[in-house]
Enzyme design. Structure first.
Site, PDB file in Angstrom:
ATOM      1  N   ASP A 155      40.666  42.886  31.218  1.00 12.05           N
ATOM      2  CA  ASP A 155      40.857  41.625  30.481  1.00 12.05           C
ATOM      3  C   ASP A 155      41.635  41.946  29.212  1.00 12.05           C
ATOM      4  O   ASP A 155      41.967  43.104  28.946  1.00 12.05           O
ATOM      5  CB  ASP A 155      39.504  40.972  30.149  1.00 12.05           C
ATOM      6  CG  ASP A 155      38.684  41.801  29.178  1.00 12.05           C
ATOM      7  OD1 ASP A 155      38.629  43.031  29.343  1.00 12.05           O
ATOM      8  OD2 ASP A 155      38.093  41.237  28.234  1.00 12.05           O
ATOM      9  N   HIS A 469      40.724  46.110  39.041  1.00 21.48           N
ATOM     10  CA  HIS A 469      40.570  44.795  38.396  1.00 21.48           C
ATOM     11  C   HIS A 469      41.239  44.920  37.026  1.00 21.48           C
ATOM     12  O   HIS A 469      40.612  45.269  36.035  1.00 21.48           O
ATOM     13  CB  HIS A 469      39.080  44.460  38.256  1.00 21.48           C
ATOM     14  CG  HIS A 469      38.820  43.112  37.666  1.00 21.48           C
ATOM     15  ND1 HIS A 469      38.762  41.964  38.410  1.00 21.48           N
ATOM     16  CD2 HIS A 469      38.585  42.721  36.384  1.00 21.48           C
ATOM     17  CE1 HIS A 469      38.504  40.924  37.628  1.00 21.48           C
ATOM     18  NE2 HIS A 469      38.393  41.361  36.384  1.00 21.48           N
ATOM     19  N   ASP A 514      37.510  49.418  46.261  1.00 16.43           N
ATOM     20  CA  ASP A 514      38.845  49.437  45.670  1.00 16.43           C
ATOM     21  C   ASP A 514      39.504  48.087  45.950  1.00 16.43           C
ATOM     22  O   ASP A 514      40.437  47.978  46.747  1.00 16.43           O
ATOM     23  CB  ASP A 514      39.671  50.595  46.256  1.00 16.43           C
ATOM     24  CG  ASP A 514      41.051  50.674  45.604  1.00 16.43           C
ATOM     25  OD1 ASP A 514      41.250  50.011  44.554  1.00 16.43           O
ATOM     26  OD2 ASP A 514      41.929  51.381  46.143  1.00 16.43           O
ATOM     27  N   GLU A 523      36.963  47.795  37.663  1.00 18.00           N
ATOM     28  CA  GLU A 523      37.733  47.470  36.467  1.00 18.00           C
ATOM     29  C   GLU A 523      38.106  48.788  35.781  1.00 18.00           C
ATOM     30  O   GLU A 523      37.654  49.873  36.206  1.00 18.00           O
ATOM     31  CB  GLU A 523      36.930  46.559  35.517  1.00 18.00           C
ATOM     32  CG  GLU A 523      37.813  45.967  34.419  1.00 18.00           C
ATOM     33  CD  GLU A 523      37.214  44.780  33.670  1.00 18.00           C
ATOM     34  OE1 GLU A 523      36.104  44.338  34.002  1.00 18.00           O
ATOM     35  OE2 GLU A 523      37.889  44.294  32.745  1.00 18.00           O
TER      36      GLU A 523
HETATM   37  O1  G3I Z   1      21.357  50.719  30.532  1.00 17.93           O
HETATM   38  C1  G3I Z   1      20.817  50.030  31.638  1.00 17.93           C
HETATM   39  C2  G3I Z   1      19.899  50.922  32.416  1.00 17.93           C
HETATM   40  O2  G3I Z   1      18.824  51.283  31.618  1.00 17.93           O
HETATM   41  C3  G3I Z   1      19.454  50.200  33.679  1.00 17.93           C
HETATM   42  O3  G3I Z   1      18.695  51.064  34.478  1.00 17.93           O
HETATM   43  C4  G3I Z   1      20.668  49.714  34.471  1.00 17.93           C
HETATM   44  C5  G3I Z   1      20.291  48.927  35.696  1.00 17.93           C
HETATM   45  O4  G3I Z   1      21.359  48.143  36.136  1.00 17.93           O
HETATM   46  O5  G3I Z   1      21.445  48.918  33.668  1.00 17.93           O
HETATM   47  C6  G3I Z   1      21.945  49.533  32.506  1.00 17.93           C
HETATM   48  O6  G3I Z   1      22.664  48.595  31.821  1.00 17.93           O
HETATM   49  C7  G3I Z   1      23.956  48.265  32.291  1.00 17.93           C
HETATM   50  C8  G3I Z   1      24.902  48.491  31.167  1.00 17.93           C
HETATM   51  O7  G3I Z   1      26.157  48.045  31.513  1.00 17.93           O
HETATM   52  C9  G3I Z   1      24.967  49.983  30.843  1.00 17.93           C
HETATM   53  O8  G3I Z   1      25.973  50.287  29.930  1.00 17.93           O
HETATM   54  C10 G3I Z   1      23.968  46.839  32.774  1.00 17.93           C
HETATM   55  O9  G3I Z   1      23.199  46.719  33.960  1.00 17.93           O
HETATM   56  C11 G3I Z   1      25.381  46.405  33.038  1.00 17.93           C
HETATM   57  O10 G3I Z   1      25.426  45.043  33.377  1.00 17.93           O
HETATM   58  C12 G3I Z   1      26.230  46.663  31.831  1.00 17.93           C
HETATM   59  O11 G3I Z   1      27.564  46.459  32.168  1.00 17.93           O
HETATM   60  C13 G3I Z   1      28.506  46.264  31.139  1.00 17.93           C
HETATM   61  C14 G3I Z   1      29.369  45.075  31.520  1.00 17.93           C
HETATM   62  O12 G3I Z   1      30.393  44.920  30.597  1.00 17.93           O
HETATM   63  C15 G3I Z   1      28.585  43.783  31.612  1.00 17.93           C
HETATM   64  O13 G3I Z   1      28.017  43.468  30.412  1.00 17.93           O
HETATM   65  C16 G3I Z   1      29.364  47.518  31.041  1.00 17.93           C
HETATM   66  O14 G3I Z   1      28.608  48.603  30.506  1.00 17.93           O
HETATM   67  C17 G3I Z   1      30.556  47.261  30.141  1.00 17.93           C
HETATM   68  O15 G3I Z   1      31.416  48.377  30.222  1.00 17.93           O
HETATM   69  C18 G3I Z   1      31.281  46.004  30.581  1.00 17.93           C
HETATM   70  O16 G3I Z   1      32.300  45.757  29.700  1.00 17.93           O
HETATM   71  C19 G3I Z   1      33.291  44.825  30.086  1.00 17.93           C
HETATM   72  C20 G3I Z   1      33.410  43.845  28.930  1.00 17.93           C
HETATM   73  O17 G3I Z   1      32.236  43.069  28.854  1.00 17.93           O
HETATM   74  C21 G3I Z   1      34.643  42.965  29.074  1.00 17.93           C
HETATM   75  N1  G3I Z   1      35.820  43.759  29.284  1.00 17.93           N
HETATM   76  C22 G3I Z   1      35.740  44.599  30.447  1.00 17.93           C
HETATM   77  C23 G3I Z   1      34.586  45.568  30.352  1.00 17.93           C
HETATM   78  C24 G3I Z   1      34.495  46.473  31.577  1.00 17.93           C
HETATM   79  O18 G3I Z   1      34.029  45.860  32.717  1.00 17.93           O
HETATM   80  O1  9MR Z   2      37.780  39.658  34.491  1.00 19.35           O
HETATM   81  C1  9MR Z   2      36.539  39.753  33.833  1.00 19.35           C
HETATM   82  C2  9MR Z   2      36.237  41.199  33.510  1.00 19.35           C
HETATM   83  O2  9MR Z   2      37.201  41.715  32.630  1.00 19.35           O
HETATM   84  C3  9MR Z   2      34.824  41.336  32.965  1.00 19.35           C
HETATM   85  O3  9MR Z   2      34.480  42.673  32.834  1.00 19.35           O
HETATM   86  C4  9MR Z   2      33.843  40.651  33.890  1.00 19.35           C
HETATM   87  C5  9MR Z   2      32.429  40.682  33.367  1.00 19.35           C
HETATM   88  O4  9MR Z   2      32.323  40.066  32.145  1.00 19.35           O
HETATM   89  O5  9MR Z   2      34.215  39.311  34.110  1.00 19.35           O
HETATM   90  C6  9MR Z   2      35.481  39.165  34.693  1.00 19.35           C
HETATM   91  O6  9MR Z   2      35.744  37.817  34.833  1.00 19.35           O
HETATM   92  C7  9MR Z   2      35.100  37.222  35.927  1.00 19.35           C
HETATM   93  C8  9MR Z   2      34.001  36.304  35.445  1.00 19.35           C
HETATM   94  O7  9MR Z   2      33.008  37.029  34.779  1.00 19.35           O
HETATM   95  C9  9MR Z   2      33.406  35.557  36.624  1.00 19.35           C
HETATM   96  N1  9MR Z   2      34.456  34.854  37.336  1.00 19.35           N
HETATM   97  C10 9MR Z   2      35.509  35.723  37.853  1.00 19.35           C
HETATM   98  C11 9MR Z   2      36.167  36.476  36.721  1.00 19.35           C
HETATM   99  C12 9MR Z   2      37.200  37.452  37.283  1.00 19.35           C
HETATM  100  O8  9MR Z   2      38.397  36.846  37.513  1.00 19.35           O
END
Ligand code: G3I
Ligand code: 9MR
Ligand code: ZN
Length: 541
Positions: A155, A469, A514, A523
Site C-alpha cells: 500500500d 501484493h 504467491d 505482501e
Molecule cells: O503477536 C501475535 C502472537 O502472539 C499470536 O500468537 C499470533 C496469532 O496469530 O498473532 C500475532 O500477532 C500478529 C501480528 O501481526 C504480529 O506482528 C497478528 O495476528 C497479525 O494480524 C498482525 O499482522 C500485522 C498486519 O499488518 C495486520 O495488522 C502485521 O504484523 C503487519 O506487518 C501488517 O502491516 C501492514 C500494514 O497494516 C499496512 N501496510 C502493509 C503492512 C504489511 O501487510
Molecule cells: O492492500 C491492503 C494491504 O496493504 C494491507 O496490508 C491489508 C491489511 O490491512 O489490507 C489490504 O487491503 C485489503 C483490505 O484490507 C480488504 N479488502 C481488500 C484490500 C486489498 O485490495
C-alpha cells in the site's frame, strides 16, 4: 497461482559461500545424490543423505545432504538420477553481493514523492506521487508538507514506527559491516563519497522530520489516505487526501531512537544534518518525558489503513533512551535506560511493535566501559542465551530455522530475518561462529531451501515470488514484479479471503500463496527487506 511441481531437492537458489557448511534438504525417497558442475557437466561430489524425519511445521518428511566438501567456485546442481534435480546455484566467495544490492535498491523503488526515472528504475519507472499537502486529522484547517520517504509496503501509506525500524536495520548493517556498503547501488544521489545506504536512509529520515509536530515534539503515528486504494492503482494515480493520524508514544519513541542513531552515524559526513537529527530526537524525548503514560494508538473512526497498534510503549522509550545515551553520553539518558530496562517488555525483539532489541544493541555497542557493569553483563548474557535458544530450535526444524509452528504469523519472514539478525549480533559479541552458521541457515530458507521451494525475494533465485501484493507491481503491466522485495511469507492464521479459500488445512510453513490477492502472506514491506539487508551484509564479509 499456477501449479508447479515442487522439486524434491531444495537449496538456496542463489548459492553458498566457499567456506562453511553446504546443505540441501531432500523430500524424495532416494538417498544417493550427486553434485554436478553445470558448466562442465561432470559430477564433482557424490554423497548420501541422512536419516529421514517428519517435519511437522512443513508437513513433509525431510532428510539432508551435506556437500560442504565442494569448495571450487562455480555453478552447480544437485541431482538424483533421471529428471530429479535442484535449482542451479553458485558457490563463490561472495555469493550474496548482488542480492544485498538488490535488497537495498528496493528502497529506491519504494520512494514516494519523486519520479522514478527509467535510468534508475528501468521498466518500473513511474511519475511522482503523493506530492500534495496532508491534512492533520482533527485540525481540518491545518495542512502540512508530507512528501518524500518510502511507501510502507504494497500500500502507499507511510507509517512512522515501521519506517524507523527499517532505517535502524540499515544503519546497524552499515555500522557493523561498513565495507559491504562501498559499491554504488546506484541511486540518483550516489556521489562516490557518502555510502549509498546513508543516502537512501536520508530519504526516509527527511520525511520523518515532517512527521514531528514541532509545537510539542510528538510524532504523528502515520500518514495515509482514509482507506486503501484499489490493488491496481499506480502511486501517482492515488490522489485521495492524505491525513496525518494523531501523535502516538510508540511513534515518538521510535522517532527519538532512530534520529539519535542517525545523529551519530551521519556526523562524519554532514555535521549540520547530524545536529538537526539530534535536535529532533531531543524534542521527541521531551514529549516522552512529559507524557510518561499514553494510550496505545488506534485508528480514528474514518481511517481504515494499517493500524500498527501497539499497547506497550516502554520498549520504544528504552530504545530512545539508549540511543540518546550512546550519542550524547549524557547521564540523564543513562538513568532513563536504567529505569526503563526494569519494566516488562522483551529486551531482544526487533519487530515493528517490539523494539526493545534495538535499545539493548545500542547499550551493548556503546561498550562496557560506559555501561553499568551489571546491566551490561546481564544484557549480553541474555542476548547470547536468546541466540542459543534459536540455535536449539533450529536443530529441531526440518529446514533448520528457528520458527516454531505458531511463529508462522503475518510477516513470518520478518521473524526469520530478525532471528538471523539476532544470531549475527550474538556472533559479533561472542565471536562464536556457530551463531552465524545458524543465521546463514535462515537466509537459505528465505532464498529457496523451504518446503515450497520458493525464493521469497522477487527477482532473485530461479523460482522467486512473482505475484506480490504490491500495488505498483500489479498496476504497471510489467510482467516481472519490482525486484528485490521480501514477501511476508507463510501465515498459518489464514488472514485474507484468498488463503481462506485455498489453503485450509495446510501445515504452517505451507500457508503461503504467491498470489497478488493474498495480502496476509504475499505482501511486501520495507521492514521485511531491512533485516534481510543486515543479514546478507554479514555474509558478504
Ligand atoms: O503477536 C501475535 C502472537 O502472539 C499470536 O500468537 C499470533 C496469532 O496469530 O498473532 C500475532 O500477532 C500478529 C501480528 O501481526 C504480529 O506482528 C497478528 O495476528 C497479525 O494480524 C498482525 O499482522 C500485522 C498486519 O499488518 C495486520 O495488522 C502485521 O504484523 C503487519 O506487518 C501488517 O502491516 C501492514 C500494514 O497494516 C499496512 N501496510 C502493509 C503492512 C504489511 O501487510
Ligand atoms: O492492500 C491492503 C494491504 O496493504 C494491507 O496490508 C491489508 C491489511 O490491512 O489490507 C489490504 O487491503 C485489503 C483490505 O484490507 C480488504 N479488502 C481488500 C484490500 C486489498 O485490495
Ligand atoms: Zn507516494
Amino acid at each position: 497461482m499456477s501449479e508447479r511441481r515442487l522439486r524434491t531437492i531444495t537449496v538456496n537458489q542463489i548459492g553458498y559461500p566457499v567456506g562453511g557448511e553446504k546443505i540441501a534438504v531432500f523430500t524424495g525417497a532416494g538417498h544417493d545424490f550427486q553434485v554436478v558442475d553445470v558448466d562442465h557437466g561432470n559430477v564433482v561430489f557424490e554423497g548420501q543423505t541422512g536419516t529421514p524425519r517428519f517435519d511437522e511445521t512443513s508437513g513433509v518428511t525431510v532428510h539432508t545432504g551435506d556437500f560442504s566438501e565442494v569448495h571450487a567456485v562455480g555453478t552447480y546442481r544437485i541431482e538424483q538420477g533421471e529428471g530429479i534435480a535442484s535449482a542451479s546455484f553458485i558457490i563463490s566467495d561472495k555469493p550474496y553481493h548482488e542480492l544485498q544490492q538488490g535488497l537495498l535498491k528496493a528502497f529506491y523503488y519504494y520512494r514516494c514523492g519523486v519520479e522514478l526515472t527509467e535510468e534508475y528504475a528501468g521498466d518500473w519507472k513511474h511519475k511522482a506521487c503523493h506530492t500534495a499537502e496532508g491534512i492533520v486529522y482533527g485540525e481540518t484547517e491545518r495542512r502540512l508538507d508530507c512528501s518524500g520517504g518510502w511507501h510502507d509496503a504494497g500500500d502507499y501509506g507511510k507509517y512512522s514506527g515501521p519506517g524507523a525500524k527499517a532505517i535502524a536495520d540499515l544503519l546497524l548493517a552499515y555500522e557493523l559491516y561498513p565495507s559491504d556498503f562501498v559499491s554504488a547501488i546506484p541511486i540518483p544521489e550516489s556521489d562516490g563519497g557518502t555510502p549509498d545506504v546513508l543516502l537512501e536512509c536520508k530519504v526516509e529520515l527527511d520525511w520523518l522530520f515532517k512527521m514531528q509536530d514541532y509545537r510539542t515534539g510528538g510524532v504523528y503515528h502515520k500518514l495515509t489516505t482514509l482507506s486503501f486504494p484499489d490493488l491496481d492503482v499506480m502511486p501517482e494515480a492515488d490522489t485521495a487526501d492524505l491525513y496525518f493520524s494523531p501523535v502516538s508514544a510508540t511513534a515518538t519513541g521510535d522517532f527519538a531512537g532512530v534520529m539519535a542513531m542517525a545523529a551519530r552515524i551521519y556526523e562524519p559526513f554532514d555535521s549540520a544534518y547530524a545536529k538537526k537529527c539530534l535536535d529532533a530526537a531531543t524534542l521527541a524525548w521531551e514529549w516522552l518525558v512529559q507524557h510518561p503514560t499514553a494510550p496505545g494508538f488506534t485508528n480514528p473512526p474514518e481511517i481504515s489503513t494499517g493500524e500498527y497498534g501497539d499497547g506497550n510503549d516502554k520498549d520504544e522509550r528504552y530504545w530512545a533512551a539508549a540511543e540518546l545515551y550512546r550519542t550524547t553520553g549524557k547521564e540523564e539518558y543513562h538513568q532513563a535506560v536504567l529505569q526503563l530496562v526494569q519494566l516488562s517488555f522483551s529486551k531482544y525483539s526487533l519487530g515493528w511493535a517490539d523494539m526493545g532489541g534495538y535499545g539493548t544493541l545500542a547499550y551493548l555497542l556503546n561498550g562496557e566501559d560506559l555501561a553499568d557493569r551489571a546491566l551490561y553483563a546481564s544484557l549480553r548474557e541474555g542476548l547470547l542465551a536468546e541466540a542459543e535458544r534459536l540455535v536449539e530450535q533450529s536443530r529441531d526444524d526440518g529446514y533448520r530455522i528457528s520458527l516454531k509452528e505458531d511463529d508462522y504469523i503475518w510477516g513470518s519472514n520478518m521473524l526469520v530475518m530478525n532471528n538471523a539478525m539476532l544470531l549475527v549480533v550474538a556472533e559479533y559479541f561472542s565471536g562464536d561462529s556457530s551463531f552465524a552458521d545458524c543465521a546463514l541457515d535462515h537466509l537459505h530458507y528465505l532464498m529457496g531451501r523451504n518446503v515450497l521451494d520458493i525464493s521469497y525475494v522477487t527477482g532473485f533465485g530461479d523460482h522467486p515470488v512473482m505475484h506480490p501484493h504490491h500495488r505498483p507491481s500489479v498496476g504497471d503491466h510489467v510482467v516481472d514484479p519490482v525486484p528485490g522485495l521480501v514477501s511476508g511469507g507463510p501465515d498459518r492464521g489464514l488472514h485474507d479471503e484468498y488463503v481462506v479459500e485455498h489453503l485450509q488445512g495446510k501445515p504452517a510453513a505451507q500457508c503461503f500463496a504467491d498470489h497478488e490477492l493474498s495480502y496476509s502472506t504475499n505482501e511486501v514491506t520495507i521492514y521485511w527487506n531491512s533485516p534481510a539487508v543486515f543479514v546478507t551484509a554479514r555474509f558478504n564479509q
